[in-house]
Design an enzyme around this catalytic site. Structure first.
Site: not given
Length: 530
Positions: A65, A340, A358, A360, A382, A411-412, A432-433
């Site tokens: 990340r 992403t 990603t 983002n 984020d 993050s998701s 897809g965030g």
């Protein structure tokens, strides 16, 4: 088998497997190929998460990340009155975190790779130098972003600009090819030091950004302990914080254990109502309790406690929607001291890799690094730029995810592997965030509860709830008129969208040991196997 967001990337990965490479080798090659042919999310200017399950059952999780630059501070996107400055965390140079992708790939290869590093990077170099044909979707996206590329890049990126790109046009990226050559020849030093690092620092200086040569030199990906849990006889292997995906997914699947979803049926009013109510509670927990574990004591054990999870449905009514304003984050046991894109890979030995990577949002910060040919991320958005203030995906955050120098943003992303009876069962993940978590959740239930094939589970219509804003986002036709009306009568606010929710890539191990790939029809995704 390789399933990714672009047919050429899947072919690159499959070719590496055919040459005797393992799943990590293929993952490295796919990552760099996507950086060329899928510039809206594939990247060397962003970051991601990788989850590995080896054939012998050993597990690993790699966090590459992005990180906040050393000069970052919690109020950097606020004006003198303490109000959020619109778009400052979303577009332009200040939106970019320190990229992690290249170091992540180097570390993954050093630890688990088998083929020589240059062989894995070369296919991406060839694609960038020789060019590749644009798909209809990619041509359309480049046309849509043209003005932002001009506005936010300090030197006009002529190589990506054209009055109108058309499907089948060849896109060549010579500067990116040279950047990739440096990575091929020098590994980590080809990006975080020398010519490429100089180009990034110069871009930051021109655009008044914060990333410095010292930030780049100091970046390191982190190996973390994979998050594991059991639900409905399946072992879930996913990413721990700073991803919220693994914890949220385990909570959702654990809550589903006590409800007869198979009996209620796929996307019926009863099933959808339960899933929405579970998502509402889980996303409330996400907003309060999750952040970078190196900076905040995330109560992982408490959040994964089965009694705690199931108590979160206290007050659930099968007849009525809950008002999100009445749903607060729970109080788990405190921690003990201590755009992403996704691709899924299974090699011939049975090693499995699930990777979500990603920039983002689509095309990240819209900033091209002049002379290097790649886009920078906009991951600073984020963070919680202000506690209680929603980010670009509408997600609320708190102190746990406040900006701090060197910190990784929440993050998701939810790269996930499932086992059944101790054997590999599924490799899954999505883009897809904020909708990534619910997309993976629905696909797993589609297979395990509703008997869908891998492709059928990915094709199926989706819906999403994230606590706030208090509405149910749905794909057109996903719920149908009857279910939609019944949910509305229960008090749910239904908001259809014309575009898809998420874009997933999955592999299912069939009872006979063969692999079924699921490539998302919402994009150009493709499965390639042999």
């Amino acid at each position: 088998m390789v399933v990714s967001a672009h047919p050429l990337a899947s072919e690159v990965g499959a070719a590496i497997l055919k040459r005797g490479g393992n799943a990590i080798d293929a993952a490295v090659a796919v990552q760099f190929a996507l950086a060329v042919i899928y510039p809206d999310a594939g990247n060397i200017g962003g970051g991601g998460f990788l989850v590995l399950r080896q054939q012998n059952g050993n597990l690993a999780a790699l966090d590459y990340r992005e990180k906040a630059p050393a000069a970052a501070h919690r109020d950097m996107f606020l004006n003198e009155a303490g109000e959020v400055i619109k778009n400052l965390s979303f577009k332009g140079h200040l939106a970019a975190g320190v990229p992690g992708t290249v170091d992540g790939m180097v570390q993954a290869h050093d630890k688990y790779g088998s083929l020589p590093w240059p062989r894995l990077v070369q296919p991406a170099i060839d694609l960038a130098a020789k060019g590749f044909p644009l798909t209809e979707k990619e041509a359309e996206k480049l046309n849509e972003q043209r003005q932002d590329f001009i506005k936010y890049s300090t030197i006009k990126p002529d190589f990506i600009l054209r009055d109108k790109w058309r499907p089948g046009d060849t896109l060549r990226l010579p500067d990116l090819a040279r950047t990739l050559q440096r990575i091929r020849d020098k590994g980590r030093a080809g990006f975080y030091e020398g010519a490429t690092a100089d180009l990034i620092a110069e871009e930051m200086n021109r655009g008044e950004g914060m990333i410095t040569a010292e930030d780049l030199a100091g970046y390191r990906a982190v190996w973390r302990t994979p998050l594991t849990a059991y639900a409905n006889d399946y072992r879930i292997i996913s990413m721990p914080p700073p991803s919220s995906g693994g914890i949220a997914l385990v909570q959702l699947l654990t809550l589903a254990e006590d409800f007869p979803l198979e009996e209620w049926g796929w996307n019926t009013a009863a099933t959808a109502h339960f899933m929405i109510e579970a998502e509402r509670r889980v996303y409330a927990d996400r907003a309060k309790h999750l952040g970078d574990p190196d900076y905040y004591d995330v109560p992982v054990k408490g959040l994964l406690d089965v009694d705690y999870i199931k108590n979160r449905m206290k007050g659930f009514s099968p007849k009525q929607a809950t008002d999100s304003d009445a749903v607060l984050a729970g109080t788990p046991a405190p921690p003990e001291s201590p755009n992403t894109t996704h691709y899924s890979i299974v090699d011939s030995q049975g090693n499995a890799v699930s990777v979500t990577t990603t920039l983002n949002s689509s095309f990240g910060s819209k900033v091209f690094v002049a002379g290097a040919g790649f886009l920078l991320n906009n991951e600073m958005d984020d963070f919680s730029v202000k506690p209680g203030y929603p980010n670009s995906y509408g997600l609320i955050g708190g102190e746990a995810n406040a900006i701090a120098p060197g910190k990784r943003m929440l993050s998701s992303m939810t790269p996930t592997i499932l086992e059944k009876d101790g054997e590999l069962f599924m490799v899954i993940g999505s883009m897809g965030g904020s909708t990534i978590i619910t997309t993976v959740y629905q696909i797993i239930l589609n297979v395990t509860e509703h008997g869908h094939t891998m492709q059928g589970a990915i094709n199926a219509g989706r819906f999403h709830h994230q606590w706030k804003p208090d509405w149910v986002l749905t794909e057109w036709g996903a719920l149908g008129a009857d279910t939609g009306l019944k949910l509305w009568l229960k008090g749910h606010k239904i908001v259809p969208r014309t575009g898809g929710i998420g874009r997933a890539a999955g592999i299912l191990v069939l009872p006979n040991g063969k692999l079924e790939g699921g490539a998302d029809p919402r994009g150009d995704d493709a499965a390639s196997g042999f």
